[in-house]
Structure formats: structure tokens, C-alpha cells
Design a protein around this motif. Structure first.
Motif, PDB file in Angstrom:
ATOM      1  N   ALA A 117      -3.545 -97.989 -65.966  1.00 29.81           N
ATOM      2  CA  ALA A 117      -3.709 -97.964 -64.911  1.00 29.81           C
ATOM      3  C   ALA A 117      -5.335 -97.772 -64.591  1.00 29.81           C
ATOM      4  O   ALA A 117      -5.590 -97.090 -63.474  1.00 29.81           O
ATOM      5  CB  ALA A 117      -3.188 -96.103 -64.929  1.00 29.81           C
ATOM      6  N   TYR A 166      -2.401 -98.892 -73.120  1.00 28.30           N
ATOM      7  CA  TYR A 166      -1.096 -98.664 -73.015  1.00 28.30           C
ATOM      8  C   TYR A 166      -0.994 -99.358 -71.283  1.00 28.30           C
ATOM      9  O   TYR A 166      -1.072 -99.256 -70.522  1.00 28.30           O
ATOM     10  CB  TYR A 166      -0.021 -97.298 -72.859  1.00 28.30           C
ATOM     11  N   ASN A 168       3.098-100.808 -69.789  1.00 32.60           N
ATOM     12  CA  ASN A 168       4.525 -99.874 -69.567  1.00 32.60           C
ATOM     13  C   ASN A 168       5.350 -99.163 -70.577  1.00 32.60           C
ATOM     14  O   ASN A 168       5.991-100.387 -71.241  1.00 32.60           O
ATOM     15  CB  ASN A 168       5.571-100.459 -68.665  1.00 32.60           C
ATOM     16  N   VAL A 202      14.738 -98.953 -55.402  1.00 32.06           N
ATOM     17  CA  VAL A 202      14.114-100.038 -55.499  1.00 32.06           C
ATOM     18  C   VAL A 202      12.386-100.130 -54.281  1.00 32.06           C
ATOM     19  O   VAL A 202      13.170-100.431 -53.610  1.00 32.06           O
ATOM     20  CB  VAL A 202      14.851-101.605 -55.687  1.00 32.06           C
ATOM     21  N   CYS A 214       7.673-105.963 -58.507  1.00 35.51           N
ATOM     22  CA  CYS A 214       6.771-105.228 -58.734  1.00 35.51           C
ATOM     23  C   CYS A 214       7.035-105.769 -59.832  1.00 35.51           C
ATOM     24  O   CYS A 214       7.407-106.162 -60.870  1.00 35.51           O
ATOM     25  CB  CYS A 214       6.215-104.070 -59.528  1.00 35.51           C
TER      26      CYS A 214
HETATM   27  N1  UFG Z   1      10.302 -98.332 -59.755  1.00 33.23           N
HETATM   28  C1  UFG Z   1      11.627 -98.922 -58.699  1.00 33.23           C
HETATM   29  N2  UFG Z   1      12.625 -97.662 -58.440  1.00 33.23           N
HETATM   30  C2  UFG Z   1      12.129 -96.182 -59.671  1.00 33.23           C
HETATM   31  C3  UFG Z   1      11.088 -96.151 -59.834  1.00 33.23           C
HETATM   32  C4  UFG Z   1      10.593 -97.375 -60.791  1.00 33.23           C
HETATM   33  O1  UFG Z   1      11.100 -99.156 -58.327  1.00 33.23           O
HETATM   34  O2  UFG Z   1      12.728 -94.958 -59.497  1.00 33.23           O
HETATM   35  C5  UFG Z   1       9.380 -99.132 -60.016  1.00 33.23           C
HETATM   36  C6  UFG Z   1       8.166 -99.243 -59.580  1.00 33.23           C
HETATM   37  O3  UFG Z   1       7.687 -99.850 -58.667  1.00 33.23           O
HETATM   38  C7  UFG Z   1       7.418-100.019 -60.472  1.00 33.23           C
HETATM   39  C8  UFG Z   1       7.817-100.038 -61.449  1.00 33.23           C
HETATM   40  O4  UFG Z   1       9.015 -99.809 -61.498  1.00 33.23           O
HETATM   41  O5  UFG Z   1       6.912-100.892 -59.664  1.00 33.23           O
HETATM   42  C9  UFG Z   1       7.387 -99.386 -62.769  1.00 33.23           C
HETATM   43  O6  UFG Z   1       7.409 -98.089 -62.777  1.00 33.23           O
HETATM   44  P1  UFG Z   1       7.643 -96.482 -64.111  1.00 33.23           P
HETATM   45  O7  UFG Z   1       7.496 -95.592 -62.675  1.00 33.23           O
HETATM   46  O8  UFG Z   1       8.132 -97.105 -64.844  1.00 33.23           O
HETATM   47  O9  UFG Z   1       6.351 -97.380 -64.125  1.00 33.23           O
HETATM   48  P2  UFG Z   1       4.564 -97.364 -63.323  1.00 33.23           P
HETATM   49  O10 UFG Z   1       4.177 -98.713 -63.794  1.00 33.23           O
HETATM   50  O11 UFG Z   1       4.446 -96.658 -62.545  1.00 33.23           O
HETATM   51  O12 UFG Z   1       3.547 -96.717 -64.705  1.00 33.23           O
HETATM   52  C10 UFG Z   1       3.473 -96.479 -65.704  1.00 33.23           C
HETATM   53  C11 UFG Z   1       3.182 -94.810 -66.484  1.00 33.23           C
HETATM   54  C12 UFG Z   1       1.736 -95.133 -66.744  1.00 33.23           C
HETATM   55  C13 UFG Z   1       1.054 -96.038 -66.641  1.00 33.23           C
HETATM   56  C14 UFG Z   1       1.267 -96.954 -65.657  1.00 33.23           C
HETATM   57  C15 UFG Z   1       0.657 -98.538 -66.464  1.00 33.23           C
HETATM   58  O13 UFG Z   1       4.242 -93.959 -65.934  1.00 33.23           O
HETATM   59  O14 UFG Z   1       1.387 -93.877 -66.590  1.00 33.23           O
HETATM   60  O15 UFG Z   1       3.251 -97.809 -66.578  1.00 33.23           O
HETATM   61  O16 UFG Z   1       0.701 -99.841 -66.316  1.00 33.23           O
HETATM   62  F1  UFG Z   1      -0.678 -95.793 -66.176  1.00 33.23           F
END
Ligand code: UFG
Length: 322
Positions: A117, A166, A168, A202, A214
Motif C-alpha cells: 500500500a 507484503y 496480498n 465484484v 483488478c
Molecule cells: N474485492 C472484491 N470484492 C470483495 C473484496 C475484494 O471485488 O468483496 C476485490 C478488491 O476490489 C481488490 C481485490 O479484490 O481488487 C483484492 O481485495 P482485498 O480486499 O482482498 O485486498 P486489497 O488488495 O484491497 O488489500 C490487501 C491488504 C492491504 C494491502 C494490500 C497490498 O488488505 O492491507 O493488499 O496489496 F495493503
């Protein structure tokens, strides 16, 4: 080595605790249980339930430790947008206390959990450690502020340090996996949907990616834990600074959903929703530096394997064996 693990009752910290015990280390955990679970700690662990800012309890642990691995932090991007002051107070505030008490009591080794992040929005090639740091949400801002603080104070403290960014974190090890409340991460939510416990939304199909959803670099949590063990050894070889931890490969939200169908054999209720604020289109790690500095590589290279390990954990959590 005797290692003090902050946030060791959480998801990633708990996997590290298990790997470190298996490698023969002695483990002390300090955790305020604001998001962690005491029942997730193996019995061999010496556990102190406290906030890092309770220095009366922290100090004796630091005095006995050979190294600190600092996982404890708030980590929900959406919450950080809603309460940025609270996020800086908790994440940066407790980190300052930790550094100040390390100044007084030691030890001289510190591994810090940072995050992808810190990079901000990505559309193109994988991020490497020299890329501009432009966090797009307060959570990423707290991690960047902590990295910068560490780089500035470490020389004065005689501290050897590594900040691990990190990507994901995903998957589970036997008996320990993701248990967030509320859950916000894609893989556990998709598995809950497969169990019929919810529908999955999504967040956007109009991104500039091949299927419009994404892309993220999902790294198995046990590979993260192994990297921390390698990092502790690397500190004594003089390795210092920031390292990405990922696989170097990206998977779209749709590819995760397809993997969940393959692994679970179940169809879920999936709906299309709007973009989630602050979501970059594509986040993939360049991993060469970590591989070279740590002599480490992610062992889980296949998304299905990661999802399968998370599925085992989700089923045990919800007692579904069907
Ligand atoms: N997503 C959906 N629906 C959901 C949840 C997530 O479509 O219900 C999508 C999000 O939009 C994103 C992808 O799935 O495109 C991954 O989302 P996550 O919430 O699983 O993870 P993030 O990439 O938002 O964030 C995670 C950690 C952060 C870290 C980041 C680093 O939660 O702390 O990875 O890549 F900073």
C-alpha cells in the motif's frame, strides 16, 4: 533466538509464530487482541495480553528478546479512510513507543511489516523497491511513515532492520488462517460465498485489465513467514532496508472466483458492484531484490494451491465438511 512477536495472535503473525517455533526459536507474543485471538496461539508461546504502549509490560519482554518482529497494526484500508487520525495514532503512535523502548532496552534486530500500500496506484509493470512511494489511503500512509521513521532512527539506536512490503497475503496453514471480523478480503469472502454464507460483490469490471477486474499478487502466508525467518538471518549478514514480498505474478478478481469454483466445486452468488474507493487496478511485486537478499523464493506458485489451503481453513472455521 528468543523473538518478541507483536501482533502474534493475528493472521500473518500467527503463521510466523508457528514457523519460528518449528525452526527452534523461542517465542514471546505481545498482542492487545483488538483483532487477534488468544486461542490461536500455540501452547509453547509466552503470551502477554497488552498494548505496546503499556511499557511496564513491554519493557521486560524487550530486555529478554534477541529480535523483534513487529506485526501489530490496524490494516483495513476502508477503516483508515473513515478514521485517518485513529490509524496514525494506533500504527505510528505504537511504533514510536516501540522504538523508544528498544532504545532503552534493546534488542538490536527488528523486522517490520510494511505493505504494498506504500506504492499507491499501479497500472503497469511490477513495482520495485525504488519506485515512487505515493500511498493513496491513510493505511498506506501510516506504513510509509513508519518505514521512514525507522530509516531515520535506526542508526541512532544501533538497530539492524528490514521492512518487508507484503503484497496480498492469502491462504492458511493447518489450524490457522484468516479470521477477520468483519472480513474484507477477497479470498475468504469468495469462500464464504461458496459455503452459501453470503454473496460476493465484484468491485468493478471496468478496469484497464484483460478481464476488467483488478489484479493482485497473492502470496501464501507461509511463504511470508519463511521470508521473515530468512530476514532474521539476513540481518546478521548486514542486509538492511526495504524488500517486496510477493510472487511476481498477478491474478484478477475473476481468476480468483474461477479458482474458488474449481477448488470448492460449488457455484456461489456473485454480483457486480461499483469500484471500491482507493483500489488500484494492478499491484504486482518485483521480487528479485528479496530473492537475492534473503535467498528466499515463494514456494506456492499456483493460485489454486493457495485457494485450496484457505478452503480447508474456511471449512474448519464454519464446520462445513460437505
Ligand atoms: N474485492 C472484491 N470484492 C470483495 C473484496 C475484494 O471485488 O468483496 C476485490 C478488491 O476490489 C481488490 C481485490 O479484490 O481488487 C483484492 O481485495 P482485498 O480486499 O482482498 O485486498 P486489497 O488488495 O484491497 O488489500 C490487501 C491488504 C492491504 C494491502 C494490500 C497490498 O488488505 O492491507 O493488499 O496489496 F495493503
Amino acid at each position: 533466538m528468543r523473538i518478541l512477536v507483536t501482533g502474534g495472535a493475528g493472521y500473518i503473525g500467527g503463521v510466523f509464530v508457528r514457523a519460528a517455533l518449528a525452526a527452534g526459536h523461542e517465542i514471546m507474543v505481545i498482542d492487545n487482541l483488538c483483532t487477534g485471538f488468544e486461542d490461536s496461539l500455540p501452547p509453547e508461546v509466552e503470551f502477554v495480553r497488552a498494548d505496546i504502549r503499556e511499557t511496564r509490560l513491554l519493557d521486560p519482554l524487550l530486555a529478554r528478546a534477541d529480535a523483534v518482529v513487529h506485526f501489530a497494526a490496524l490494516s483495513i484500508v476502508g477503516d483508515s479512510v473513515a478514521d485517518p487520525v485513529g490509524y496514525y495514532r494506533e500504527n505510528l503512535g505504537s511504533f514510536l513507543t516501540l522504538l523508544d523502548r528498544i532504545r532503552l532496552h534493546g534488542p538490536h534486530r527488528l523486522i517490520f511489516s510494511s505493505s504494498a500500500a506504500v506504492y499507491g496506484s499501479g497500472e503497469g509493470r511490477p513495482f520495485d523497491e525504488g519506485d515512487p512511494l505515493l500511498p493513496v489511503n491513510p493505511y498506506g500512509g501510516t506504513k510509509l511513515a513508519m518505514e521512514q521513521t525507522l530509516a531515520h532512527v535506526a542508526p541512532a539506536l544501533g538497530l539492524n532492520w528490514l521492512a518487508l512490503r507484503y503484497f496480498n497475503a492469502a491462504g492458511a496453514v493447518p489450524g490457522h488462517g484468516e479470521r477477520h471480523d468483519p472480513e474484507t478480503h477477497l479470498i475468504p469472502l469468495a469462500l464464504e460465498a461458496a459455503l452459501g454464507r453470503r454473496e460476493l460483490i465484484v468491485f468493478g469490471r471496468d478496469y484497464d485489465t484483460p478481464d476488467g477486474t483488478c489484479i493482485r499478487d497473492y502470496i501464501h502466508v507461509n511463504d511470508l513467514a519463511r521470508a521473515h525467518l530468512a530476514a532474521l538471518t539476513a540481518l546478521d549478514r548486514g542486509v538492511e532496508g526495504v524488500l517486496n514480498l510477493g510472487t511476481g505474478r498477478g491474478h484478477s478478481v475473476q481468476e480468483v472466483i474461477d479458482s474458488v469454483v474449481r477448488i470448492t466445486g460449488r457455484e456461489s452468488v456473485i454480483k457486480d458492484g461499483a469500484r471500491r474507493t482507493g483500489d488500484p487496478a494492478k499491484l504486482i511485486a518485483a521480487v528479485k531484490k528479496a530473492e537475492e537478499c534473503l535467498g528466499w523464493q515463494a514456494q506456492y506458485s499456483d493460485l489454486d494451491e493457495i485457494v485450496a489451503s484457505a478452503w480447508e481453513w474456511s471449512r474448519s472455521l464454519y464446520k462445513d465438511r460437505g
